[in-house]
Every structure is written in structure tokens, then in C-alpha cells.
Design a protein around this motif. Structure first.
Motif, PDB file in Angstrom:
ATOM      1  N   ASP A  31       0.826  -1.211   0.000  1.00  0.00           N
ATOM      2  CA  ASP A  31       0.000   0.000   0.000  1.00  0.00           C
ATOM      3  C   ASP A  31       0.860   1.263   0.000  1.00  0.00           C
ATOM      4  OD1 ASP A  31      -2.253  -1.583   0.113  1.00  0.00           O
ATOM      5  OD2 ASP A  31      -2.446  -1.460   2.297  1.00  0.00           O
ATOM      6  N   HIS A  32       2.133   1.124   0.342  1.00  0.00           N
ATOM      7  CA  HIS A  32       2.979   2.310   0.518  1.00  0.00           C
ATOM      8  C   HIS A  32       4.244   2.309  -0.332  1.00  0.00           C
ATOM      9  CE1 HIS A  32       0.392   3.125   3.950  1.00  0.00           C
ATOM     10  NE2 HIS A  32       0.654   1.907   4.413  1.00  0.00           N
ATOM     11  N   VAL A  33       4.797   1.139  -0.638  1.00  0.00           N
ATOM     12  CA  VAL A  33       6.040   1.075  -1.407  1.00  0.00           C
ATOM     13  C   VAL A  33       5.916   0.021  -2.497  1.00  0.00           C
ATOM     14  CG1 VAL A  33       7.506   1.836   0.510  1.00  0.00           C
ATOM     15  CG2 VAL A  33       7.046  -0.610   0.201  1.00  0.00           C
ATOM     16  N   THR A  37      11.397  -2.167  -3.471  1.00  0.00           N
ATOM     17  CA  THR A  37      11.755  -1.384  -2.285  1.00  0.00           C
ATOM     18  C   THR A  37      11.425  -2.151  -1.020  1.00  0.00           C
ATOM     19  OG1 THR A  37      11.354   0.693  -3.465  1.00  0.00           O
ATOM     20  CG2 THR A  37      11.368   0.795  -1.068  1.00  0.00           C
ATOM     21  N   GLU A 200      11.505   2.014  -9.497  1.00  0.00           N
ATOM     22  CA  GLU A 200      10.580   2.589  -8.524  1.00  0.00           C
ATOM     23  C   GLU A 200      11.125   3.899  -7.968  1.00  0.00           C
ATOM     24  OE1 GLU A 200       9.182  -1.857  -6.907  1.00  0.00           O
ATOM     25  OE2 GLU A 200      10.235  -0.466  -5.576  1.00  0.00           O
ATOM     26  N   THR A 201      10.260   4.647  -7.342  1.00  0.00           N
ATOM     27  CA  THR A 201      10.663   5.859  -6.648  1.00  0.00           C
ATOM     28  C   THR A 201      10.780   5.543  -5.161  1.00  0.00           C
ATOM     29  OG1 THR A 201       9.508   7.260  -8.249  1.00  0.00           O
ATOM     30  CG2 THR A 201      10.096   8.249  -6.129  1.00  0.00           C
ATOM     31  N   GLU A 203      11.107   6.507  -1.525  1.00  0.00           N
ATOM     32  CA  GLU A 203      10.851   7.650  -0.658  1.00  0.00           C
ATOM     33  C   GLU A 203      10.815   7.175   0.797  1.00  0.00           C
ATOM     34  OE1 GLU A 203       7.228   9.377  -2.026  1.00  0.00           O
ATOM     35  OE2 GLU A 203       8.116  10.217  -3.848  1.00  0.00           O
ATOM     36  N   PRO A 205       9.610   8.568   3.568  1.00  0.00           N
ATOM     37  CA  PRO A 205       8.307   8.623   4.258  1.00  0.00           C
ATOM     38  C   PRO A 205       7.418   7.423   3.967  1.00  0.00           C
ATOM     39  CG  PRO A 205       8.863  10.767   3.363  1.00  0.00           C
ATOM     40  CD  PRO A 205       9.863   9.802   2.803  1.00  0.00           C
ATOM     41  N   ASN A 206       7.438   6.963   2.713  1.00  0.00           N
ATOM     42  CA  ASN A 206       6.621   5.792   2.363  1.00  0.00           C
ATOM     43  C   ASN A 206       7.171   4.521   2.996  1.00  0.00           C
ATOM     44  OD1 ASN A 206       4.876   7.321   0.838  1.00  0.00           O
ATOM     45  ND2 ASN A 206       5.950   6.950  -1.093  1.00  0.00           N
ATOM     46  N   ILE A 207       8.486   4.435   3.093  1.00  0.00           N
ATOM     47  CA  ILE A 207       9.096   3.280   3.755  1.00  0.00           C
ATOM     48  C   ILE A 207       8.689   3.243   5.223  1.00  0.00           C
ATOM     49  CG2 ILE A 207      11.276   2.228   4.470  1.00  0.00           C
ATOM     50  CD1 ILE A 207      12.513   3.237   1.889  1.00  0.00           C
ATOM     51  N   LEU A 209       5.922   4.472   6.428  1.00  0.00           N
ATOM     52  CA  LEU A 209       4.521   4.080   6.482  1.00  0.00           C
ATOM     53  C   LEU A 209       4.361   2.565   6.385  1.00  0.00           C
ATOM     54  CD1 LEU A 209       2.871   6.829   4.214  1.00  0.00           C
ATOM     55  CD2 LEU A 209       2.629   6.566   6.704  1.00  0.00           C
ATOM     56  N   ALA A 210       5.283   1.943   5.665  1.00  0.00           N
ATOM     57  CA  ALA A 210       5.263   0.475   5.535  1.00  0.00           C
ATOM     58  C   ALA A 210       6.103  -0.174   6.629  1.00  0.00           C
ATOM     59  CB  ALA A 210       5.800   0.068   4.163  1.00  0.00           C
TER      60      ALA A 210
END
Length: 300
Positions: A31-33, A37, A200-201, A203, A205-207, A209-210
Motif C-alpha cells: 500500500d505504501h512502497v 523497495t 521505482e521511486t 521515498e 516517508p513511504n518506507i 509508512l510500511a
């Protein structure tokens, strides 16, 4: 069953439960990465979590030191990377429960692959494979006789998981099991990170979140579960260990139902039952006479 064997079986059951529930977190992490990643983060974390275990074992036992561990770890890491890639990409398009059962097919694929390596395969394996194949049909084949995209990727991944098992079986007697694992996990993390850089990008913050999913699959699924498996299999019967670890698929379905509200149709439930039965049958001895006469070793 003595106390030591009982304790080993309990540890293996805990291992199967951790690995089964990991499918849930592998799915929510998407949902986040991106898949590469996610794999890079969890295998890097898993590598770091195993370093203290490696130090502990090497300081208390005579370590099998060999420069070949890096070559063996590289080969095993490539198989691990390929299998985990197909699994992680595929789990975006299917349920955690289905992913668990399809991945579990590697248990019956391994002895079939071994057949082409000159080792005979027992009758039980062929019976188990047939049951698993029928179960796979009921679980994944649609009404228009096509297999769903996500299930196809998970199935391809299972082929590489089977190859990974054979590679580990070939190399692990020659080097430290813990050292081999640290190297292969590091290789998988590095390959995943390089692929993520180009596809992939990444990021932070997304890591973060996961983070919950990465922590579970990295520390619990890789570090702790692997350690429990190593400790348990020192005393567990190999066939019993394989049967208990095959329950990973059942725990994946339970986890998907409890945490993700995934519900399988009656047809899919029958398919899962046949697949689980096939995994178990392939590991038990029903016949006294082997499928092929000869002096070659048996796998499965």
C-alpha cells in the motif's frame, strides 16, 4: 514422542505461523512502497537481525569457515531474489491466503526437480503432486480456463523457491548455515535495491509508512523464524518438519481472513484443502517399495 522432539515441533509450528502471517504483511506493505523497495528493506533488516545470531553460533561452535560461502551465498541469493520478486509482485494481484497455498507447492516441486538431477521420486510425491495440481486448478483457474495473473506470478515464484531449496541442500553441508544465510539475504537485499533504483521511486516517508510490515517480515519472518527453524531442525524428524512447515499455507489463509477479511469461495476452499493434503502426503511414507529401483538417494 520425547520432550525434545515435542519442543522442536512446537518451534517449527511457531515458525510456520510467522511465515504464514508474513503473507498478510507482504500484501499490506504494498500500500505504501513498490515490491522491490519492500524486499530491499525487509531483507536488509533480516540480514542485520541475523548478524548477532551468526556471532552467537560461531562463538559457541566450531564454525565451518570457507571462502566458498560468498560464492554459494551469491548463487542462493539470486534464487532467493527471483523467487521473492515473483512472490512480492504477484501478491499485489491475489489474496494472502492464495499466495500462501500456491507458494507452498514448492514442497512437491522440489522432488520433481530432483528427479531430473538423477534422484528418484517416491510414489507418495506423485500422489501428493496430483492432489496439489487438482487443488491449484480449483483455487486459481477461472471459468474461462485461464489462471489469474497474480496466481501465475506466485506459481512461477514457487518454481524458484524449489530451486532455492535444492541449492541450499547442495551447498549448506559445506559451509556454516548461518553464514550462508547472512550472505544470501544480503545479496537479495542488494539486488532488490538496485532494481528498485531503476524501476521505482524510493521515498523514506513511504518506507516509514510500511514500517510495520517491513519490521514483521524482516525481523520476525527472516531473523527470528529462520533462527527457530535452525534450532528446531537439529532434533526434529525431517519428514515431520516438512509437514509442520507446510502449515505455513494454512496460517496464511487464517491471517488473510482475520486481518484482511479475505474470504475464499467454496471451490477455492476445496482447492486449498487438496493442496494442503498433497503437501502432507508428499512427505509421508505410504509404500515400502520406491518408485525407481537403484542406489540413488531419495528426495521427497
Amino acid at each position: 514422542m520425547n520432550k525434545t522432539n515435542l519442543q522442536s515441533n512446537i518451534l517449527l509450528l511457531i515458525t510456520a505461523a510467522i511465515w504464514g502471517f508474513a503473507f498478510v504483511f507482504q500484501r499490506t506493505g504494498m500500500d505504501h512502497v513498490g515490491p522491490f523497495t519492500f524486499n530491499a528493506a525487509r531483507f536488509a533488516l533480516g540480514t542485520l537481525s541475523l548478524i548477532p545470531v551468526w556471532w552467537w553460533f560461531s562463538s559457541r561452535a566450531k564454525e565451518k569457515s570457507s571462502s566458498k560461502v560468498f560464492y554459494y551465498g551469491l548463487v542462493a541469493g539470486v534464487f532467493l531474489f527471483t523467487g521473492s520478486t515473483f512472490q512480492q509482485v504477484g501478491i499485489q494481484y491475489t489474496t494472502a491466503g492464495k499466495a500462501g497455498f500456491i507458494t507452498g507447492l514448492y514442497i512437491v516441486i522440489v522432488p520433481i526437480f530432483a528427479l531430473f538431477m538423477g534422484q528418484y521420486t517416491r510414489k507418495e510425491t506423485w500422489i501428493g503432486s496430483t492432489l496439489a495440481l487438482i487443488g491449484l486448478y480449483l483455487l486459481s483457474v477461472t471459468d474461462d480456463l485461464t489462471i489469474e495473473y497474480g496466481d501465475t506470478l506466485i506459481l512461477i515464484g514457487a518454481l524458484f523457491w524449489a530451486g532455492h531449496v535444492l541449492v541450499i541442500a547442495k551447498y549448506s553441508p559445506h559451509v556454516s548455515a548461518i553464514s550462508l544465510s547472512v550472505v544470501q539475504f544480503a545479496v537479495c537485499a542488494l539486488l532488490s535495491f538496485i532494481t528498485a533504483l531503476f524501476t521505482e521511486t524510493i521515498e523514506v516517508p513511504n518506507i516509514l509508512l510500511a514500517g510495520e510490515a517491513i519490521l514483521f517480515t524482516g525481523i520476525l519472518s527472516v531473523g527470528i523464524a529462520y533462527t527457530l527453524q535452525v534450532i528446531a531442525q537439529q532434533n526434529a524428524h525431517p519428514a515431520h518438519a516438512a509437514i509442520i512447515l507446510s502449515l505455513e499455507a494454512l496460517f496464511a489463509a487464517i491471517g488473510g481472513w482475520l486481518l484482511l477479511n479475505e474470504v475464499l469461495s467454496l471451490k477455492a476452499q476445496i482447492g486449498c484443502t487438496l493442496m494442503l493434503l498433497g503437501m502432507v502426503v508428499s512427505q509421508i511414507k505410504l509404500f515400502k517399495i520406491p518408485s525407481t529401483i537403484g542406489e540413488k538417494p531419495t528426495i521427497g
